[in-house]
Write an enzyme that holds these catalytic residues in place. Sequence first.
Site, PDB file in Angstrom:
ATOM      1  N   SER A  61      63.851  80.068  -1.753  1.00 35.28           N
ATOM      2  CA  SER A  61      62.683  79.241  -1.442  1.00 35.28           C
ATOM      3  C   SER A  61      62.321  79.334   0.035  1.00 35.28           C
ATOM      4  CB  SER A  61      62.968  77.777  -1.809  1.00 35.28           C
ATOM      5  OG  SER A  61      63.151  77.630  -3.200  1.00 35.28           O
ATOM      6  N   LYS A  62      63.329  79.472   0.896  1.00 35.83           N
ATOM      7  CA  LYS A  62      63.091  79.558   2.335  1.00 35.83           C
ATOM      8  C   LYS A  62      62.268  80.785   2.687  1.00 35.83           C
ATOM      9  CE  LYS A  62      65.539  79.765   6.782  1.00 35.83           C
ATOM     10  NZ  LYS A  62      66.870  79.806   7.441  1.00 35.83           N
ATOM     11  N   VAL A  63      62.686  81.950   2.208  1.00 36.92           N
ATOM     12  CA  VAL A  63      61.945  83.184   2.500  1.00 36.92           C
ATOM     13  C   VAL A  63      60.624  83.200   1.737  1.00 36.92           C
ATOM     14  CG1 VAL A  63      62.001  85.706   2.410  1.00 36.92           C
ATOM     15  CG2 VAL A  63      64.078  84.440   2.984  1.00 36.92           C
ATOM     16  N   GLU A 120      58.851  83.678  -7.449  1.00 35.75           N
ATOM     17  CA  GLU A 120      59.965  83.330  -8.333  1.00 35.75           C
ATOM     18  C   GLU A 120      61.156  83.053  -7.418  1.00 35.75           C
ATOM     19  OE1 GLU A 120      62.767  82.402 -10.601  1.00 35.75           O
ATOM     20  OE2 GLU A 120      60.740  82.520 -11.395  1.00 35.75           O
ATOM     21  N   CYS A 138      69.021  83.213 -11.269  1.00 33.60           N
ATOM     22  CA  CYS A 138      68.094  82.132 -10.895  1.00 33.60           C
ATOM     23  C   CYS A 138      68.230  80.968 -11.866  1.00 33.60           C
ATOM     24  CB  CYS A 138      66.654  82.634 -10.907  1.00 33.60           C
ATOM     25  SG  CYS A 138      66.339  84.022  -9.824  1.00 33.60           S
TER      26      CYS A 138
END
Length: 508
Positions: free
Chosen positions: A246-248, A266, A300
């Site tokens: 989520s950070k990148v 995703e 994931c």
Amino acid sequence: MGFTKKEYEFLGEIGVGLDNLGGYVDGKWKATGPVVSSVNPSNNQEIARVTEASIEDYEEGMKACNEAAKKWMSVPAPKRGEIVRQIGDALRAKLEFLGRLVSLEMGKILPEGIGEVQEIIDMCDYAVGLSRQLSGSIIPSERPDHMMFEVWNPLGIVGVITAFNFPCAVLGWNACIALVAGNCVVWKGAPTTPLITIAVTKLVAEVFEKNNLPRAIFTSFCGGAEIGQAIAKDTRIALVSFTGSSKVGSIVQKTVNERFGKCLLELSGNNAIIVMDDADIDLAARSILFAAVGTAGQRCTTCRRLYLHESIYQKVLDQLIGVYKQVKVGDPLEKGTLVGPVHTRASRDNFEKGISSIKSQGGKILVGGSVIDSDGNFVQPTIVEISPDASIVKEELFGPVLYVMKFKTLDEAIGMNNSVPQGLSSSIFTRKPEIIFKWIGPHGSDCGIVNVNIPTNGAEIGGAFGGEKATGGGREAGSDSWKQYMRRSTCTINYGSELPLAQGINFG
């Protein structure tokens, strides 16, 4: 010079050598960037070397790809589907070798490695049928002698940035649909799985070459963040599909949004299973095991949180602990292994840091909790008893760590399921229709994948794959995901001689 280990010699069957060029640029293998090693996570020894693509290689490839897009989008969609069918056949012919490479380079067990390659083949089959169904709606017009309908056209170029945990399946989710939709594909594979990127690209490239089509329709690069940033910034790339943290992902989204491009994300998952008091406990236990330890907890959709009804809490927990103690951790290519290594030495270090944080936040290790002393990146599948209020429960620890918590009521369990920033996958085990329909309804799970009596992982390709909140909101693979890879136009045709205006406006 050949491979130093006999067990690596099969790589020659899929075009991989000891030294490889990591850029497929305008139909040629070319790379002028740094040389990196592909490492076997089971022993941290070098498999082969790859010269990564440079920014100059990227620019050369994109110029050719941009030209190829003009021709590819003019090919009828069913003809494009035929090319994707041939790609599926090429992959099918090398299924065992490719699956073995996935296991060797990524670290997942061989059945999962073969299953991952099968997933691309399935996507090819799906996309072939889809190529004859890319249809828009016919919409009734309020104006006499007018026809209103939708037309779907290609975007042009789709960029696909994939992650190490599914180093080729995620390409399939995106590229198969993007190609039949009339788009060229630019693929940047994960930096730590370059051999898979090269092997898959070689098979795809052969199909375009055999059909006398521009080779640059499919362009690929091995490389790091520099290539990823170039893709995100490139105005020639209409859609960027990014799989990762989520950070990148938030950085990629911001970069693409600044140029008004489209982004398909995703991202992280922090997935939960709820086991109700009426559940089939044996079914639940088998599902939890696969969901929590499959791919060494690096999917994931891995189950990271387990909520057990207080009346069955100890029974389920005891059963799980017993099963965990029997799980074979080891060489992913060895028959009987259920859990291979985590992908890198850094992944192993993050596991250790995570266990320290768990203990500092009051977590109790019920089984596992340690790295395994070896040359590889092996860790113990771990069950942790912890408070749902612990901050680490809200995070995604990318490894085989399962947090176990108890609840009293369905509403409490749903609230805990929805309490984390991520919203990818979820599942509940129950036989009661009223619980099932609440779970899948507006007051149930807030995830993109909402299951009943099956694991959180192992999704079929026929449904749209993706999640909400910090998971990014993107959808890949089946259902109507194809619409993200095309440009929609609403067309109104006046075939009469009058000019009636919408909303009954009279303009002079």
